[in-house]
Write an enzyme that holds these catalytic residues in place. Structure first.
Site, mmCIF file in Angstrom:
data_model
loop_
_atom_site.group_PDB
_atom_site.id
_atom_site.type_symbol
_atom_site.label_atom_id
_atom_site.label_comp_id
_atom_site.label_asym_id
_atom_site.label_seq_id
_atom_site.Cartn_x
_atom_site.Cartn_y
_atom_site.Cartn_z
ATOM 1 N N ASP A 131 2.573 10.370 0.161
ATOM 2 C CA ASP A 131 1.492 11.220 0.655
ATOM 3 C C ASP A 131 0.183 10.922 -0.071
ATOM 4 O OD1 ASP A 131 3.165 12.324 2.467
ATOM 5 O OD2 ASP A 131 3.697 14.041 1.205
ATOM 6 N N CYS A 132 0.293 10.610 -1.359
ATOM 7 C CA CYS A 132 -0.922 10.293 -2.131
ATOM 8 C C CYS A 132 -1.484 8.936 -1.734
ATOM 9 C CB CYS A 132 -0.618 10.257 -3.619
ATOM 10 S SG CYS A 132 -0.065 11.802 -4.296
#
Ligand code: SF4
Ligand code: SF4
Lengths: 394, 148
Positions: A131-132
């Site tokens: 997600d990052c």
């Protein structure tokens, strides 16, 4: 004689333009010409220099983030793998890492030299998606100006003395000490001798953690003892270690270095290495330090090692000094052997001169170390153990 | 092929440097001895190698005060089936990239490469070079090459 100076006094003299600086080679002639006492009183700083292959070198680089960003997991610079197992866009490129496409002819050292030469370098990285960091791969070109940080961090440089390499076998061998002919037809050595930094301060009285140095044409620092730092090696009557002993870990800004003092090297059938130009100023704080910088090539002894023995402990065939080595031949076991250097004495001289000029021009001030280097320590070796060998008994 | 006059006090000496290739049959024959004795040519063998197929290769410098003698010597060699090739190859050092380390001097058996004892610069004396090409491999800067 009881005469002493402090680094603060020397720096004051640098500021006022009154400082007296000579190289580790010049001080020898000066003491002969002007006398021991006069020279001691006159000279504030002695500069040293060395320019030889130092495999244990490499650079930390931060590339900045792409959009969308990537956590660089596997990274290549001009097809040379760099280590990405740190934060998302930080890597370490080691000097001896080999190209996956060019093998022995191109490696991490060449990437570093190319960056210092302001050449574009191809960056490729792949990763897992999170997600990052949604990006899976990236391919782009960089140069040193575009990088956030790029600094050399060399775990082991500036070996205090080294060895002489010969080959007693019947076949030519290819080593990091060069090509060695059979039956001791040649011998190679690798040290700036009387100009070498740690030879001129054999007990690390002024050289320690925090010392500011010349590194690759820029100002750098000693940050730790070097790996395999082994000051307890046997020493001669002058206190000079007979063989490789002290080492230093150094740091310096790759962005301000010059290609003249950092050069990629290829050792035939051995691999890639890097020539590092390094110089250290020695403040003449007291008479003991002064005596030490008067060291000459003939005062530095070095073991002759048989590199044809592929074992950890290689036989020592004799002990010679650098004056003999520089004469062009040595005699070992009754045989006259041609000698040749691997490190550049001409460049070592140039580095000591350059550092001297920096100090004379007020561009370089001296530092007190913040912590000394270990003065007693041996090198440990690696044995093949089972887990049981190491299990602590309770 | 003419490599004529060279050296300081040898104004009247003609010197030619050639590569000789000869077959197994000739390897053991005292060819050089005859050149010296019968043709009155001074011979300096710079490099000698017998290949696995027993072909011999020699880099030889012929010198004589009379250039014709050298030519006659060449004819004699040709009549024996020796192949004579002029040496036009040359070792080149890229001075821009040379760091004067001296690693190349360790493999140069003919003393063509040396480090000056005062300036510590690399010196290359092409007259001594026997084109063995060892220095090309020994140079860590890859600063030595050969031209054809
Ligand atoms: S080719 Fe290189 S090593 Fe061989 S003789 Fe010439 S200079 Fe020396
Ligand atoms: S080995 Fe290469 S770099 Fe070193 S002195 Fe010889 S030519 Fe110059």
């Amino acid at each position: 004689m009881g005469f002493e100076r402090t680094i603060e006094e020397i720096n004051e003299k640098i500021r006022s333009g009154k400082v007296v600086v000579v190289t580790a080679e010049e001080i020898i002639q000066m003491a002969e010409r002007d006398g021991y006492d006069n020279t001691f009183k006159k000279v504030d700083v002695v500069t040293t220099g060395t320019f030889g292959p130092m495999c244990s070198s490499g650079a930390f680089i931060n590339f900045g983030h792409s959009d969308p960003p990537i956590k660089m997991q596997k990274v290549w610079l001009n097809d040379v793998p760099a280590y990405g197992g740190i934060a998302a866009v930080d890597v370490y490129i080691g000097a001896t890492e080999l190209s996956e496409t060019k093998g022995f002819e191109y490696g991490g050292a060449h990437v570093i030299e190319d960056l210092i030469s302001d050449k574009p370098v191809k960056l490729k990285a792949i990763s897992y998606v999170t997600d990052c960091y949604p990006r899976r791969e990236i391919e782009t070109y960089i140069n040193r100006k575009m990088l956030n940080q790029a600094y050399l961090f060399n775990p082991r440089n500036a070996y205090q003395n080294y060895v002489v390499a010969v080959n007693t076998s019947d076949r030519t061998i290819y080593t990091y000490m060069g090509i060695l002919f059979p039956k001791m037809a040649n011998a190679t050595y690798c040290s700036a001798g009387q100009l070498s930094p740690l030879i001129n301060d054999p007990f690390y009285d002024t050289i320690g953690i925090g010392t500011k140095i010349f590194l690759g044409g820029a100002q750098g620092f000693i940050v730790w003892e070097g790996t395999q730092h082994a000051p307890s090696v046997a020493r001669n009557e002058r206190g000079i270690p007979i063989g490789g002993a002290g080492t230093i870990a150094v740091i310096g800004d790759l962005k301000t270095m010059s290609r003249r003092y950092i050069r990629a090297a290829v050792f035939e059938r051995y691999g890639v290495s890097i020539y590092i130009g390094l110089g250290i100023p020695i403040p003449i704080l007291n008479e003991k330090i002064f005596k030490n910088v008067l060291v000459r090539d003939e005062d530095i002894h070095v073991p002759v090692i048989d590199y044809s023995v592929g074992r950890r402990k290689r036989p020592v065939l004799g002990i010679v000094n650098y004056k003999q080595l520089r004469s062009g031949s040595i005699t070992i076991r009754g045989k006259e052997i041609k000698t040749a250097p691997i490190s550049s004495y001409k460049m070592a001289r140039e580095i000591a001169q350059e550092l001297k000029t920096w100090i004379l021009n007020g561009k370089f001030f001296l530092t007190n170390y913040v912590h000394p280097l270990p003065k007693e320590q041996n090198v440990k070796s690696l044995d093949i153990n089972t887990i049981d060998d190491l299990e602590v008994e309770v | 092929m003419k490599r004529d006059v060279k050296g300081k006090n040898q104004k009247d000496v003609f010197t030619k440097r050639v590569m000789l290739t000869f077959s197994r049959r000739l390897v053991s024959k005292p060819v050089m001895y005859r050149l010296i004795k019968e043709y009155d040519i001074a011979i300096n063998i710079l490099f000698a190698k017998v290949l696995p197929n027993e072909t011999g290769k020699l880099v030889v410098e012929f010198s004589s005060t009379d250039e014709k003698k050298i030519q006659k010597g060449f004819s004699f060699l040709k009549s024996l089936g020796v192949k004579i090739e002029p040496i036009s190859k040359e070792i080149i050092r890229d001075e821009e990239n040379c760091i004067d380390c001296g690693a190349c001097t360790s493999v140069c058996r003919s003393q063509a490469l040396s480090i000056d004892k005062e300036t510590f610069e690399l010196i290359f004396d092409s007259n001594r070079c026997v084109l063995c090409e060892m220095c090309i491999h020994a140079c860590p800067m890859r600063a030595i090459s050969i031209t054809f």
